[in-house]
Design a protein around this motif. Sequence first.
Motif, PDB file in Angstrom:
ATOM      1  N   ILE A  26     -22.248 -98.484  72.492  1.00 57.40           N
ATOM      2  CA  ILE A  26     -22.854 -97.262  71.966  1.00 57.40           C
ATOM      3  C   ILE A  26     -23.667 -97.653  70.737  1.00 57.40           C
ATOM      4  N   ILE A  27     -24.949 -97.349  70.773  1.00 60.44           N
ATOM      5  CA  ILE A  27     -25.806 -97.637  69.614  1.00 60.44           C
ATOM      6  C   ILE A  27     -26.332 -96.316  69.058  1.00 60.44           C
ATOM      7  N   GLU A  28     -26.091 -96.113  67.793  1.00 62.30           N
ATOM      8  CA  GLU A  28     -26.498 -94.885  67.095  1.00 62.30           C
ATOM      9  C   GLU A  28     -26.192 -93.638  67.904  1.00 62.30           C
ATOM     10  N   GLY A  29     -24.986 -93.603  68.420  1.00 63.52           N
ATOM     11  CA  GLY A  29     -24.492 -92.383  69.050  1.00 63.52           C
ATOM     12  C   GLY A  29     -24.700 -92.259  70.544  1.00 63.52           C
ATOM     13  N   LYS A  30     -25.585 -93.099  71.112  1.00 66.14           N
ATOM     14  CA  LYS A  30     -25.869 -92.992  72.554  1.00 66.14           C
ATOM     15  C   LYS A  30     -25.365 -94.232  73.288  1.00 66.14           C
ATOM     16  N   ILE A  31     -24.915 -94.041  74.498  1.00 73.08           N
ATOM     17  CA  ILE A  31     -24.499 -95.193  75.299  1.00 73.08           C
ATOM     18  C   ILE A  31     -25.735 -96.004  75.670  1.00 73.08           C
ATOM     19  N   SER A  32     -25.740 -97.278  75.260  1.00 73.03           N
ATOM     20  CA  SER A  32     -26.943 -98.092  75.481  1.00 73.03           C
ATOM     21  C   SER A  32     -26.756 -99.074  76.624  1.00 73.03           C
ATOM     22  N   GLU A  33     -25.511 -99.429  76.902  1.00 71.27           N
ATOM     23  CA  GLU A  33     -25.272-100.441  77.935  1.00 71.27           C
ATOM     24  C   GLU A  33     -23.854-100.281  78.481  1.00 71.27           C
ATOM     25  N   ILE A  34     -23.706-100.527  79.784  1.00 72.47           N
ATOM     26  CA  ILE A  34     -22.365-100.590  80.388  1.00 72.47           C
ATOM     27  C   ILE A  34     -22.357-101.854  81.237  1.00 72.47           C
ATOM     28  N   GLY A  35     -21.379-102.734  81.035  1.00 79.64           N
ATOM     29  CA  GLY A  35     -21.377-103.975  81.813  1.00 79.64           C
ATOM     30  C   GLY A  35     -20.219-104.849  81.401  1.00 79.64           C
ATOM     31  N   SER A  36     -20.264-106.091  81.860  1.00 79.22           N
ATOM     32  CA  SER A  36     -19.155-106.962  81.465  1.00 79.22           C
ATOM     33  C   SER A  36     -19.621-107.941  80.394  1.00 79.22           C
ATOM     34  N   ASN A  37     -18.703-108.316  79.552  1.00 84.38           N
ATOM     35  CA  ASN A  37     -18.959-109.266  78.463  1.00 84.38           C
ATOM     36  C   ASN A  37     -20.177-108.905  77.620  1.00 84.38           C
ATOM     37  N   LEU A  38     -20.290-107.651  77.230  1.00 83.46           N
ATOM     38  CA  LEU A  38     -21.415-107.244  76.372  1.00 83.46           C
ATOM     39  C   LEU A  38     -21.234-107.831  74.977  1.00 83.46           C
ATOM     40  N   SER A  39     -22.359-108.174  74.347  1.00 87.55           N
ATOM     41  CA  SER A  39     -22.266-108.767  73.006  1.00 87.55           C
ATOM     42  C   SER A  39     -22.001-107.678  71.963  1.00 87.55           C
ATOM     43  N   ASN A  40     -21.444-108.098  70.850  1.00 87.19           N
ATOM     44  CA  ASN A  40     -21.149-107.114  69.807  1.00 87.19           C
ATOM     45  C   ASN A  40     -22.264-107.020  68.771  1.00 87.19           C
ATOM     46  N   SER A  41     -23.449-107.509  69.140  1.00 85.48           N
ATOM     47  CA  SER A  41     -24.541-107.447  68.170  1.00 85.48           C
ATOM     48  C   SER A  41     -24.922-105.982  67.911  1.00 85.48           C
ATOM     49  N   GLY A  42     -25.114-105.678  66.658  1.00 81.81           N
ATOM     50  CA  GLY A  42     -25.559-104.329  66.276  1.00 81.81           C
ATOM     51  C   GLY A  42     -24.470-103.283  66.214  1.00 81.81           C
ATOM     52  N   VAL A  43     -23.224-103.680  66.450  1.00 82.06           N
ATOM     53  CA  VAL A  43     -22.174-102.653  66.373  1.00 82.06           C
ATOM     54  C   VAL A  43     -21.312-102.854  65.115  1.00 82.06           C
ATOM     55  N   ASP A  44     -20.713-101.756  64.688  1.00 81.37           N
ATOM     56  CA  ASP A  44     -19.893-101.802  63.471  1.00 81.37           C
ATOM     57  C   ASP A  44     -18.425-102.051  63.774  1.00 81.37           C
ATOM     58  N   GLU A  45     -18.046-101.760  65.016  1.00 80.79           N
ATOM     59  CA  GLU A  45     -16.635-101.890  65.349  1.00 80.79           C
ATOM     60  C   GLU A  45     -16.491-102.234  66.824  1.00 80.79           C
ATOM     61  N   VAL A  46     -15.471-103.050  67.113  1.00 78.53           N
ATOM     62  CA  VAL A  46     -15.154-103.361  68.513  1.00 78.53           C
ATOM     63  C   VAL A  46     -13.756-102.826  68.796  1.00 78.53           C
ATOM     64  N   ILE A  47     -13.646-102.027  69.842  1.00 79.53           N
ATOM     65  CA  ILE A  47     -12.344-101.499  70.249  1.00 79.53           C
ATOM     66  C   ILE A  47     -11.888-102.247  71.489  1.00 79.53           C
ATOM     67  N   ASP A  48     -10.696-102.787  71.430  1.00 76.29           N
ATOM     68  CA  ASP A  48     -10.144-103.464  72.598  1.00 76.29           C
ATOM     69  C   ASP A  48      -9.451-102.412  73.469  1.00 76.29           C
ATOM     70  N   ALA A  49     -10.046-102.131  74.612  1.00 76.51           N
ATOM     71  CA  ALA A  49      -9.490-101.077  75.485  1.00 76.51           C
ATOM     72  C   ALA A  49      -8.809-101.670  76.719  1.00 76.51           C
ATOM     73  N   ASN A  50      -8.448-102.922  76.618  1.00 76.78           N
ATOM     74  CA  ASN A  50      -7.767-103.573  77.741  1.00 76.78           C
ATOM     75  C   ASN A  50      -6.472-102.808  78.060  1.00 76.78           C
ATOM     76  N   GLY A  51      -6.306-102.431  79.309  1.00 75.47           N
ATOM     77  CA  GLY A  51      -5.105-101.684  79.716  1.00 75.47           C
ATOM     78  C   GLY A  51      -5.168-100.194  79.400  1.00 75.47           C
ATOM     79  N   LEU A  52      -6.296 -99.740  78.854  1.00 78.33           N
ATOM     80  CA  LEU A  52      -6.439 -98.318  78.515  1.00 78.33           C
ATOM     81  C   LEU A  52      -7.458 -97.648  79.444  1.00 78.33           C
ATOM     82  N   TYR A  53      -7.293 -96.354  79.638  1.00 72.27           N
ATOM     83  CA  TYR A  53      -8.287 -95.579  80.386  1.00 72.27           C
ATOM     84  C   TYR A  53      -9.315 -94.999  79.428  1.00 72.27           C
ATOM     85  N   VAL A  54     -10.566 -95.010  79.866  1.00 72.69           N
ATOM     86  CA  VAL A  54     -11.649 -94.449  79.051  1.00 72.69           C
ATOM     87  C   VAL A  54     -12.292 -93.294  79.822  1.00 72.69           C
TER      88      VAL A  54
END
Length: 453
Positions: A26-54
């Motif tokens: 999510i960049i500035e409030g909007k979903i910008s990308e969905i995929g695997s192994n996305l880079s954390n460039s430009g984000v302020d926080e990374v949430i580990d959602a392994n084993g969680l439902y979104v």
Amino acid sequence: MYGDSILVKKGLIVTSTIIYKADIKIIEGKISEIGSNLSNSGVDEVIDANGLYVFPGIVDEHVHMREPGLEYKDDFAYGTAGAALGGVTTVLEMPNTKPPVEDSKVFKEKLSLLSHKANVDFGLYGVIHNSNADKFEELVNAGVVGFKVFLGPTTGNIPPPDDGSLYEVLLKSAKLNVPITFHAENAQLVRYFTQKVKREGRNDPAAHMDARPPICEEDAIRKLILFSKWTGGRVHIVHLAAKEGVGLIKEALSRGIKVTAETCPHYLLLNSRDYEKYGTAIKVNPPIRSEDHQKALWQGIMEGAIITLGSDHAPHAAEEKEGDVWRCAAGFTGVQTFFPLMLDQALKGRLPLTKLTELMSENPARLFGLWPRKGAISVGSDGDLVIVDPKVETVVSKDWLKAKYPITPYLGWRLKGKIRYTVLRGKVLVRDDRLVAEKYGMFVEPMRSKEKL
Ligand code: DOR
Ligand code: ZN
């Protein structure tokens, strides 16, 4: 700024059709990308959602947050804080506040009042009553998300339009592509049965159920289907509680009449046997009915006759909910328990997880012209998410509930699943039961196809 930038890694994304594992950026409030192994460039926080439902943030299309005018019951800051804690990122606020939202002036005042208090995003309904059908267009232009018509008496006692005005506003609803939600109970029948049951000397909590029997709903829904047939108006029947309504809607849909319906968790989770246990706490309009109605509503959900859920969050002050059944106010707080209750049902196998997204997020957003900005996890959508751990329990407690009067039948209920994060436009609002960002909500306006306007 529209929103914040975060990366949610390796969660199980629950859409209305499939569940799949992916990262969401999510960049500035909007979903910008969905995929695997996305880079954390430009984000302020990374949430580990392994084993969680979104899930996409829940859209609660039916709340009464009482402001302005009825703040002694509850208010918008409390209500929307409860929403965030319950995974709801957008609420659609009903118009039976004081004064009722009957013209653009009242609408604008309500909007400016609530804008400074909103903890989640919100839309506002207008009301059509017995003398303001001519205000339909001005309310649409002001930005209402839809309308509410109270055919039956309830909190606020707002009188319904006469049949001619009703017909006319449904024509406008069709022309301008604006949904009208209906409290579908025949007021004259409600009056007749109430007097009858009172005369019998009844004052047990279940007397309320008998004062508003299914015929009240059946008659109102039959009429609305007829009016929708002749006008093409967008009739949305809210808080459907009677099995006859499910049958009528199914039949109407088979004839190509596009009426839609909502029910609420309390009609799915409670039935007439619960009056003994919970007393007037579960007094609500329309009333909670016998088990055959409850079963039919579940079936209606699974078969597509009922396409949305709403909480009908309707808080009252403690002294209004106590004592005599006839004096007791109808409704109870519900926005915070809305999603956790249904998540529990899904995790227990009562309905698919994907059905939650469909009923509580995607369909309400679609119906009210907010999709795909709301109600979807897709590139370009708002970064609204609710992230849950299926292995941890939620216990409904007074401490957890954010409400001036945490009156609900669900106190002490142990629910499967726990909300770990609620995210609104990339901003983490809730972390493990703590509201960590306040007043981040903004007003949302529907997008309606311009050619129809
Ligand atoms: O029980 C109810 N309470 N049903 C409604 O339709 C309105 C609501 C309220 O505003 O209190
Ligand atoms: Zn309501």
